[in-house]
Each structure stands twice: as structure tokens, then as C-alpha cells.
Design an enzyme around this catalytic site. Structure first.
Site, short mmCIF file in Angstrom:
data_model
loop_
_atom_site.label_atom_id
_atom_site.label_comp_id
_atom_site.label_asym_id
_atom_site.label_seq_id
_atom_site.Cartn_x
_atom_site.Cartn_y
_atom_site.Cartn_z
N ARG A 294 0.93 -1.18 -0.02
CA ARG A 294 0.02 -0.08 -0.03
C ARG A 294 0.91 1.23 -0.03
O ARG A 294 0.95 2.09 1.03
CB ARG A 294 -1.11 0.08 1.23
CG ARG A 294 -2.19 -1.07 0.90
CD ARG A 294 -3.10 -1.11 1.87
NE ARG A 294 -4.41 -1.68 1.38
CZ ARG A 294 -5.32 -1.94 2.04
NH1 ARG A 294 -5.38 -1.79 3.27
NH2 ARG A 294 -6.47 -2.61 1.30
N GLN B 115 -1.48 2.44 -5.61
CA GLN B 115 -2.82 2.60 -5.04
C GLN B 115 -3.77 1.97 -6.19
O GLN B 115 -4.70 1.65 -5.91
CB GLN B 115 -3.10 3.92 -4.98
CG GLN B 115 -2.61 4.43 -3.57
CD GLN B 115 -2.87 5.87 -3.25
OE1 GLN B 115 -3.05 6.58 -4.19
NE2 GLN B 115 -2.87 6.45 -1.89
N ASP C 153 -4.63 -1.71 -5.96
CA ASP C 153 -5.06 -2.17 -4.83
C ASP C 153 -6.26 -2.85 -4.91
O ASP C 153 -7.33 -2.30 -4.79
CB ASP C 153 -5.03 -1.18 -3.78
CG ASP C 153 -5.31 -1.59 -2.47
OD1 ASP C 153 -5.51 -2.66 -2.08
OD2 ASP C 153 -5.38 -0.62 -1.38
N SER D 247 -8.60 -2.84 -1.64
CA SER D 247 -9.55 -1.84 -1.51
C SER D 247 -10.62 -2.01 -2.59
O SER D 247 -11.66 -1.39 -2.01
CB SER D 247 -8.46 -0.54 -1.65
OG SER D 247 -7.64 -0.43 -0.55
N TYR E 245 -0.41 2.18 13.42
CA TYR E 245 -0.96 0.77 13.82
C TYR E 245 -1.61 1.01 15.11
O TYR E 245 -1.26 2.01 16.09
CB TYR E 245 0.06 -0.14 13.91
CG TYR E 245 0.49 -0.41 12.40
CD1 TYR E 245 -0.02 -1.23 11.58
CD2 TYR E 245 1.66 0.18 11.81
CE1 TYR E 245 0.48 -1.54 10.36
CE2 TYR E 245 2.40 0.14 10.47
CZ TYR E 245 1.63 -0.99 9.53
OH TYR E 245 2.07 -1.12 8.60
#
Length: 377
Positions: free
Chosen positions: A123, A128, A131, A134, A231
């Protein structure tokens, strides 16, 4: 000129296809040749004639499509017969589900294929457009709300009528990733009162920007629960107990609960306990987006609608993107078209640079072995 093959998906219930007439045209313009198995796109409403008009040649069988191909595009892992038909050194690009489907990886390695798992595309900014997680999760989040609305015995929006008022449905989204955000947006468009929760404090702003309410015990520990890298930190036992109590009391009041939590390489975490399910009113709906990885809801079953003793329904619908096959295929095919561009050098010749950071991250088999670090025994 490198040849790309696109074949029908053999997995039961898989309606998507790995290339559309739109992307076939673009692939040919980029310098590839494309062969499509007859009928490959029919489940997603793409006709053979449209592929031919885009410049693809049609093959009567998967074997005929695959045996001369330099690259095989798939949605899911290829079937055994397709792997057997591959020429040694061929490239396979698909959502290989590498943690759960090791047998397919071993077969691809034994064939000498260079296989790329699209789930492993990093990512980063330049990836993008590739992806697939997603693009497909976005549609899954939308479809989860549609499935819930169809199974729900009431209306979603508040309605003022001469005969009285219909209350808006209460929808709770657990997990605010791509799927969760789209589920929030869709439920809001349908007029529901939406709340959502996530372990990452940064998602609160995203939830509220979509007109939903964020649910969490917002003490000092929560405010500092995210690392500099974005995270989630592991929360204390005390915090987890407070959050669990808040979520339990909230679930009992909801009409619809949608769970979206997945952890790569591990079974899906259990977010909703049997006791929480039992606390819901008759006619309540739970949709478990993680059902193919074991599920977030205790009692959920893959491919089934479980009606609980208290009259709630748990929907274990697999492959939600496949229920919107036209759009899911279109987005996935564009992801693969962008990925295919990495196989060409600056002059437009077929010359994959396996040291490219994206290709290197997604490569799972090469030279007769499983090579991805996270998959090695």
C-alpha cells in the site's frame, strides 16, 4: 509480444472475471496480445463479441487459452487443469488467498510459474491503482448493507406517514477500514442511524465525516492507542473490559450489525459473542464480512443464514463483491491492467523487473519454489 490469457473462473459462485472489454483494449494498446476463453465474462454480463470487438482472440477451452500464454490473469487461483496447461516460467496474476490455499501455490511452484498474489501488493502511493483489497472491499461494504436491508423486515429510513411514523433503523459497523467506511456511507444514504467502532482512534474523524457516531471509551489510553506508524497498540485488560461492556450494551439496541475485521494470515477475530447475539431483538440482522476467514460473529456459518433462538439472523454471505459482478470485475480488471504495466520496460517491451518493489512484494512463487518470506515453512 507477450500473450495474456483470461479464463472462466472455476470456483463455485465466483461470478467475476479478470479482464473486461475495456481493459482488453487497453492491454492491446500497451503492446500485449490477449486471448479470452469463450464465456469467461458471461456471469459478469460481458459478452464474447465485446471481447472480440476490443481486439481479443477467443479460445474454446481454458487449456487452449492457457497453453501458449506468457501471463494468466485470474480472479481466484487457477484450477489444477489450468496449472497443468501452463508453460514453464509463465506468470500468473490473481487473488491467490496465499495463507489459506497453500496447495495451489505448491502446484504453481512445481510448474515453475512466477505467481503474484494481488493481496500482497504494497500500500504505497504508486500502487494505489493496483490495490485489489481496497477496490473489492469497497464494494463488499456497500453490498453488505444491501444484503442486510433485504433481510431486514423493516424500512431503513425514518418515514412520516398519515398512518404514523416509521422509525429509522439503527446500524452498527464494527471495523472502519475500506469496507466499513463504505458500509457507513451506504447505510447513511438509506436513511439509517449509524454508529461505528474501531480500535484506531484516527478513524473517529472518518466516521464522523460520514455523518455517523463513533463508539468508544474515549479515555487517555484510547487517545494514545495508535503508534507513529498508524498501527493500533494493544490495549490494557482494563480498557478492553470497559470497551466490551460499552459495545455489549450498544449491540443489544441495534437493528443491524455489520462486522468487517480481517487480519492477514490469521483467522478473523471474534467481535460479537454468542451472548451479544442473544441480546439482540427478534428480526435483528448481523452481516459477517469476514465469514470466508472464519467470521467475526460467533455462530456465523459460511454460505448460510443462521436464525438464532432469539429470532436474530446471522448472514454468512461469501464473496459479496461477486454479487456486484459487473462493477467488481471492472475495478479488478483495472487493477490488473495497472499491474501488467510493471511487466514492460521503458521501451514498452515485455521484460519484468522482479526487483521492482511492487513485483517483489507480490511475488509468491518463482523458479520452482514458494519465495514469499511470510509463506516459507
Amino acid at each position: 509480444m507477450a500473450l495474456i490469457a483470461v479464463t472462466k473462473e472455476s470456483r463455485a459462485g465466483e461470478t467475476r472475471v479478470a479482464a473486461t472489454p475495456e481493459t482488453v483494449k487497453k492491454l492491446i494498446a500497451a503492446g500485449f496480445a490477449v486471448t479470452v476463453e469463450a464465456g469467461a465474462g458471461l456471469a459478469a454480463s460481458y459478452q464474447d463479441g465485446d471481447y472480440e470487438a476490443a481486439g481479443a482472440s477467443l479460445a474454446k477451452t481454458a487449456k487452449a487459452a492457457v497453453e501458449k500464454a506468457d501471463i494468466l490473469f485470474k480472479v481466484r487461483a487457477p484450477a489444477d487443469a489450468e496449472i497443468a496447461a501452463l508453460k514453464s516460467g509463465a506468470i500468473v496474476v490473481a487473488m491467490l488467498n496465499p495463507y489459506q490455499e497453500k496447495a495451489a501455490l505448491e502446484a504453481l511452484a512445481a510448474k515453475g510459474a512466477s505467481a503474484f498474489a494481488m493481496e500482497f501488493v504494497p500500500r504505497i502511493t504508486r500502487a494505489q491503482v493496483m490495490d485489489v483489497l481496497s477496490s473489492q472491499a469497497n464494494l463488499a461494504g456497500y453490498r453488505a448493507v444491501i444484503e442486510a436491508a433485504e433481510a431486514f423486515g423493516k424500512a431503513m429510513p425514518m418515514m412520516m406517514t398519515a398512518a404514523g411514523t416509521v422509525a429509522a433503523a439503527k446500524v452498527f459497523i464494527m471495523g472502519v477500514g475500506v469496507a466499513g467506511l463504505q458500509a457507513i456511507a451506504t447505510a447513511r444514504r438509506l436513511g439509517a442511524v449509524v454508529t461505528a467502532t474501531d480500535v484506531r482512534p484516527a478513524t473517529k474523524e472518518q466516521v464522523e465525516s460520514l455523518g455517523a457516531k463513533f463508539l468508544a471509551v474515549e479515555d487517555e489510553e484510547f487517545k494514545n492507542a495508535q503508534t507513529a506508524g498508524g498501527y493500533a497498540k494493544e490495549m490494557s485488560v482494563e480498557y478492553q473490559a470497559k470497551q466490551a461492556a460499552l459495545v455489549s450494551s450498544h449491540i443489544a439496541k441495534q437493528d443491524i450489525v455489520i462486522t468487517t475485521a480481517l487480519i492477514p494470515g490469521r483467522p478473523a477475530p471474534k467481535l460479537v459473542s454468542a451472548e451479544q447475539v442473544a441480546s439482540m431483538r427478534p428480526g435483528s440482522i448481523l452481516v459477517d464480512l469476514a465469514i470466508e476467514q472464519g467470521g467475526n460473529v460467533v455462530g456465523a456459518k459460511l454460505g448460510e443464514v443462521v436464525v438464532t433462538a432469539n429470532g436474530a439472523k446471522i448472514l454468512g454471505v461469501p464473496n459479496l463483491p461477486g454479487r456486484i459482478a459487473v462493477d467488481a470485475s471492472a475495478l479488478y480488471a483495472r487493477n490488473l491492467f495497472a499491474f501488467a504495466g510493471l511487466f514492460l520496460n521503458k521501451e514498452g517491451a515485455f521484460a519484468p523487473d522482479f526487483e521492482d518493489e511492487i513485483l517483489k512484494a507480490a511475488l509468491v512463487t518463482q523458479g520452482g519454489a514458494i519465495v514469499h518470506p511470510s509463506l516459507k515453512a
